[in-house]
Design a protein around this motif. Structure first.
Motif, short mmCIF file in Angstrom:
data_model
loop_
_atom_site.label_atom_id
_atom_site.label_comp_id
_atom_site.label_asym_id
_atom_site.label_seq_id
_atom_site.Cartn_x
_atom_site.Cartn_y
_atom_site.Cartn_z
N LEU A 86 4.41 3.54 2.22
CA LEU A 86 3.75 2.24 2.40
C LEU A 86 3.65 1.48 1.07
N ILE A 87 3.29 2.15 0.02
CA ILE A 87 3.17 1.46 -1.27
C ILE A 87 4.57 1.17 -1.83
N LEU A 131 6.03 -1.94 -0.50
CA LEU A 131 5.51 -3.16 -1.15
C LEU A 131 6.41 -3.55 -2.33
N VAL A 138 9.44 -5.16 -1.05
CA VAL A 138 9.20 -6.55 -0.67
C VAL A 138 9.25 -7.45 -1.91
N ALA A 166 14.38 -5.52 2.61
CA ALA A 166 13.74 -5.45 3.93
C ALA A 166 12.67 -4.36 3.93
N PRO A 167 11.42 -4.66 4.25
CA PRO A 167 10.35 -3.65 4.16
C PRO A 167 10.49 -2.53 5.18
N GLY A 168 10.81 -2.87 6.42
CA GLY A 168 10.93 -1.83 7.46
C GLY A 168 12.02 -0.85 7.13
N MET A 178 11.04 1.32 4.22
CA MET A 178 10.05 2.32 4.63
C MET A 178 10.74 3.56 5.20
N LEU A 216 5.74 3.20 13.19
CA LEU A 216 5.22 1.94 12.63
C LEU A 216 6.32 0.90 12.50
N THR A 217 7.47 1.34 12.06
CA THR A 217 8.57 0.39 11.83
C THR A 217 9.43 0.19 13.07
N ILE A 234 -4.65 -3.65 -2.07
CA ILE A 234 -3.46 -2.84 -1.72
C ILE A 234 -3.45 -2.53 -0.23
N ALA A 294 -2.45 -5.58 1.61
CA ALA A 294 -1.01 -5.84 1.45
C ALA A 294 -0.19 -4.89 2.30
N VAL A 295 -0.64 -3.63 2.34
CA VAL A 295 0.09 -2.64 3.15
C VAL A 295 0.01 -3.01 4.63
N ASN A 308 2.13 -5.90 5.28
CA ASN A 308 3.52 -5.46 5.20
C ASN A 308 3.97 -4.79 6.50
N ILE A 309 3.10 -3.94 7.01
CA ILE A 309 3.43 -3.26 8.27
C ILE A 309 3.52 -4.29 9.41
N SER A 357 6.69 -6.39 8.90
CA SER A 357 7.94 -5.71 8.53
C SER A 357 9.09 -6.02 9.48
N ARG A 358 8.81 -6.06 10.78
CA ARG A 358 9.91 -6.30 11.72
C ARG A 358 10.51 -7.69 11.54
N MET A 370 10.33 -9.54 8.89
CA MET A 370 11.02 -9.63 7.59
C MET A 370 12.36 -8.92 7.63
N ASP A 371 12.40 -7.82 8.38
CA ASP A 371 13.68 -7.12 8.54
C ASP A 371 14.70 -8.02 9.22
N TYR A 406 15.84 -10.57 6.85
CA TYR A 406 16.71 -9.96 5.86
C TYR A 406 18.12 -9.77 6.44
N ARG A 426 19.84 -13.02 6.75
CA ARG A 426 20.28 -13.48 5.42
C ARG A 426 21.57 -12.77 5.00
#
Lengths: 109, 153
Positions: A24-25, A28, A31, A36-38, A41, A103-104, B13, B16-17, B20-21, B24-25, B27-28, B31, B34
């Motif tokens: 998770l960190i 970040l 990002v 891509a965060p997912g 991860m 989660l992802t 934090i 942010a986490v 982010n979760i 995430s989808r 942003m994926d 991405y 892009r």
């Protein structure tokens, strides 16, 4: 027996925390770097699994040495204990990995 | 005080986490789109480069062949062949010149009002039409010049 169970539980949670925190960190950071965060991860979770095992056991060499001594000296108890430690760490790491996976919404690697 | 700062940092934090979760989808997906656009851009740029290169090579077209056509065919075909050969000798140097950069007046004046000898007879050539292309085409008229034959005294 009670102490062993404590160690096993702590090991499992350490491995779980390493995976969860690292992923998770770490995502970040991904990002911030425009990735891509997912996806990152999942990547991190896969990569950190083995490190989570190592961290939970507090270094591989002691465990391996204990396994060696247990195996060569026919100390079945020591051998089983070390194997249980590895197994608990693995279970914790895998649980963390599965959590990140759900989660992802990704697929298992 | 430090404890509060640590709590604020931890909260940041944590927030942010969570964000982010949560994102995430999406942003994926962004991405991936892009990356697809990058690939498309690369393909388009490559295609453009090729087309520009083709266009460039088309621009620098060279004269590969000179074609002579007579406005009025001669009665004597051998004489016509001889005349054609003489004219081709004169226009030989035009082959290999660039179509774009060749001096157009020179192409015309090379043959226009020129007297050419063929089989002992002289002809005054008049350029009717010139087509400047990879195949350079002259359309010529010819007028026999009396009294300039070499045979005649």
């Amino acid at each position: 027996m009670g102490r062993l169970l404590d160690t096993l539980t702590i090991n499992a949670f350490i491995a779980f925390g390493v995976i969860l925190g690292g992923t998770l960190i770490g995502s970040l950071g991904a990002v911030f770097m425009g990735q891509a965060p997912g996806h990152s991860m999942l990547e991190l979770a896969g990569k950190l699994k083995i490190w989570a095992l190592v961290t939970a056991m507090g270094g591989t060499f002691d465990t391996i040495r204990a396994i060696e001594e247990g195996f060569l000296g026919w100390q079945v108890g020591t051998l089983a204990k070390q194997l249980l430690l590895i197994l608990s760490a693995f279970l914790g790491a895998h649980a963390g990995y599965l959590l990140v996976l759900h989660l992802t919404g990704g697929r298992m690697r | 005080m430090k404890r509060y700062l640590a709590l604020i940092l931890l909260g940041t934090i944590f927030g942010a986490v969570l964000m982010n979760i949560y994102l995430s989808r999406r942003m994926d997906e962004l991405y991936i789109s892009r990356e697809k656009l990058k690939v498309n851009l690369y393909e388009t740029e490559e295609r453009l480069k090729k087309m520009e290169a083709q266009w460039q090579s088309h621009r620098t077209a060279l004269i590969k062949e000179v074609s002579i056509q007579f406005h009025r065919p001669l009665d004597d075909q051998f004489l016509e062949l001889a005349l054609r050969q003489q004219i081709l000798k004169l226009t030989q140097n035009l082959v290999g010149e660039e179509v774009e950069t060749i001096p157009y007046p020179l192409v015309v004046h090379l043959l226009d009002q020129r007297i050419v000898e063929a089989d002992g007879k002289h002809f005054r050539l008049t350029v009717k039409t010139v087509i400047i292309a990879e195949k350079l085409t002259y359309v010529l008229d010819h007028v026999p010049q009396m009294g300039q034959n070499d045979d005649e005294p």
